[in-house]
Design a protein around this motif. Structure first.
Motif: not given
Length: 350
Positions: A78-98
Motif C-alpha cells: 500500500f502506498f500513497p494513492g494506490g496499492d498492489i491490487g489497483r496497480l495490477a488491474i490498471c497495468g494490464t488494462v493500460n497495456d491493452l489500451a496502448m
C-alpha cells in the motif's frame, strides 16, 4: 555555431555483463531488453509477429484481439494513492489500451506468502474490484498459490488480459512518422516518487500520490478526436526509456523540449534531492502519444476534457527518419541525447 554530431556517441559508463539475474534486469531499461533478447526471445519466440509493443495483436476469423500479461511485485503493498491490487488491474488494462484495444476481460493469479493477514488480502481484492469496475472490465478467471514464509514478500499478483481492436485502429511503437506531435497525458514521475516515499527504510516523505489509473476511457476519447500512430505508458524506465524504444521501433529521431515537460514541484524537488533524473522515474497512470501533426490540437483538447488527461501537454515531435535517436532541448538552449535507463534506479515499484 555548428550543431554537435551525435553519430557514434556512446554512454561513457559501460554496463558490466553478469552471469546471474540482478535487480536491474527488472528495470524495464537496457538490462531488461538484453535479458529479453538473450534468453527469452530465442527460446520462447514463436512464428507469430513480435512487435514488442505492450500487447500482442492476434487475428482470428477476421477480427483482431490484444493479449497481454503482467506481474506485480511492488513494495510496500500500500502506498500513497494506490496499492498492489489497483496497480495490477490498471497495468494490464493500460497495456491493452496502448495498442488501441477495448479491454474485455482479465485473469489474475496470486502468490501468497504464509502468514499474510486476511485483512490485507481483503483490502487488495476490494481495490482490484473497484479498479476493474472503473475500467469497465471483468475478472474472468484466477489462480492462487501459497508459499512458505520467506518464499515471497507477502503477495505477488499476475494479471493477464484480452481486448478487442476496432476496424481502422492501427497503433504500434513502429508507426511513428516524421511530423508526428508527441503529447504527454500529464505530470511525469508521480508513481515512482510516491512509492519511494512510502518506504520506511528511506525516511523520505512527501504529500505526493501515485498516478495509478486505468487509461482506456481517455484513449477512447483520443481515438475519436484524431489519428494516433503510437501509444505507450511510460512505466518502468520512465518516459526516457519509452521514447527510446519507440525511436528504435520506428527508426525515427524524436525531439522533446525540457521546458514543456510537465512535472509536479514535489517530483522535481525529490529528484533534485536524491540525484534522480525524472525522465527515468516510473508512471502508472500516464501515457505518451504520437499524433498526426494536423490532428494534434484536436486530440490535446479531447484529452484535457477527459478524466486523467487534464494536464496533457505537447512535449515534442518527430523531426526525422532513418536514425533512431531521442534528443532533449534543454532549458538553457543546449541539446543532449536521451538513452534508456541503464540499470535499476528504483526497484520493485510496480
Amino acid at each position: 555555431m555548428n550543431e554537435f554530431d551525435f553519430e557514434g556517441y556512446t554512454c561513457p559508463v559501460p554496463i558490466r555483463p553478469t552471469e546471474t539475474v540482478i535487480l536491474g534486469h527488472g528495470s524495464g531499461g537496457t538490462l531488461s531488453r538484453d535479458l529479453l533478447r538473450r534468453l527469452f526471445l530465442p527460446d520462447l519466440g514463436t512464428a507469430a509477429p513480435r512487435s514488442l509493443d505492450d500487447s500482442a495483436v492476434v487475428e482470428m476469423n477476421g477480427a483482431r484481439f490484444a493479449l497481454t500479461t503482467d506481474s506485480h511485485v511492488v513494495s510496500p503493498l500500500f502506498f500513497p494513492g494506490g496499492d498492489i491490487g489497483r496497480l495490477a488491474i490498471c497495468g494490464t488494462v493500460n497495456d491493452l489500451a496502448m495498442v488501441g484495444a477495448r479491454p474485455i476481460a482479465l485473469t489474475c493469479g496470486f502468490v501468497l506468502e504464509e502468514g499474510l493477514p486476511f485483512e490485507t488480502l481483503q483490502r487488495v481484492v476490494a481495490s482490484m474490484q473497484d479498479a476493474a469496475k472503473e475500467a469497465g472490465v471483468y475478472i474472468a478467471a484466477g489462480d492462487t498459490k501459497v508459499v512458505q514464509k520467506g518464499g515471497a514478500d507477502k503477495l505477488f499478483i499476475n494479471t493477464s488480459g484480452m481486448g478487442a481492436i476496432a476496424d481502422g485502429v492501427n497503433i504500434s511503437g513502429a508507426n511513428a512518422k516524421e511530423g508526428d506531435v508527441v503529447i504527454a497525458s500529464g505530470t511525469i514521475g508521480d508513481h515512482g516518487i510516491a512509492v519511494l516515499s512510502a518506504r520506511e527504510d528511506l525516511g523520505f516523505e512527501t504529500a505526493l500520490e501515485s498516478d495509478v489509473a486505468p487509461l482506456n476511457h481517455l484513449i477512447e476519447a483520443m481515438l475519436a478526436a484524431g489519428e494516433i500512430h503510437v501509444l505507450r505508458d511510460p512505466t518502468r524506465g520512465g518516459l526516457a526509456t519509452s521514447l527510446v524504444e519507440i525511436s528504435e521501433q520506428s527508426n525515427v529521431t524524436i525531439e522533446i523540449e525540457e521546458e514543456k515537460l510537465p512535472y509536479k514541484p514535489a517530483v522535481k524537488a525529490a529528484c533534485e534531492m536524491l540525484g534522480f533524473d525524472p525522465l527515468f522515474v516510473a508512471n502508472e497512470g500516464k501515457l505518451v502519444a504520437f499524433v498526426k501533426g494536423d490532428d494534434a490540437e484536436m486530440v490535446l483538447s479531447a484529452m484535457k476534457r477527459a478524466k486523467y488527461g487534464e494536464d496533457a501537454a505537447i512535449i515534442g515531435r518527430v523531426i526525422g527518419t532513418g536514425k533512431s535517436q531521442v534528443r532533449l532541448k534543454t532549458a538553457i538552449g543546449g541539446t543532449r541525447l536521451v538513452d534508456m535507463l541503464p540499470g535499476e534506479m528504483l526497484p520493485r515499484i510496480c
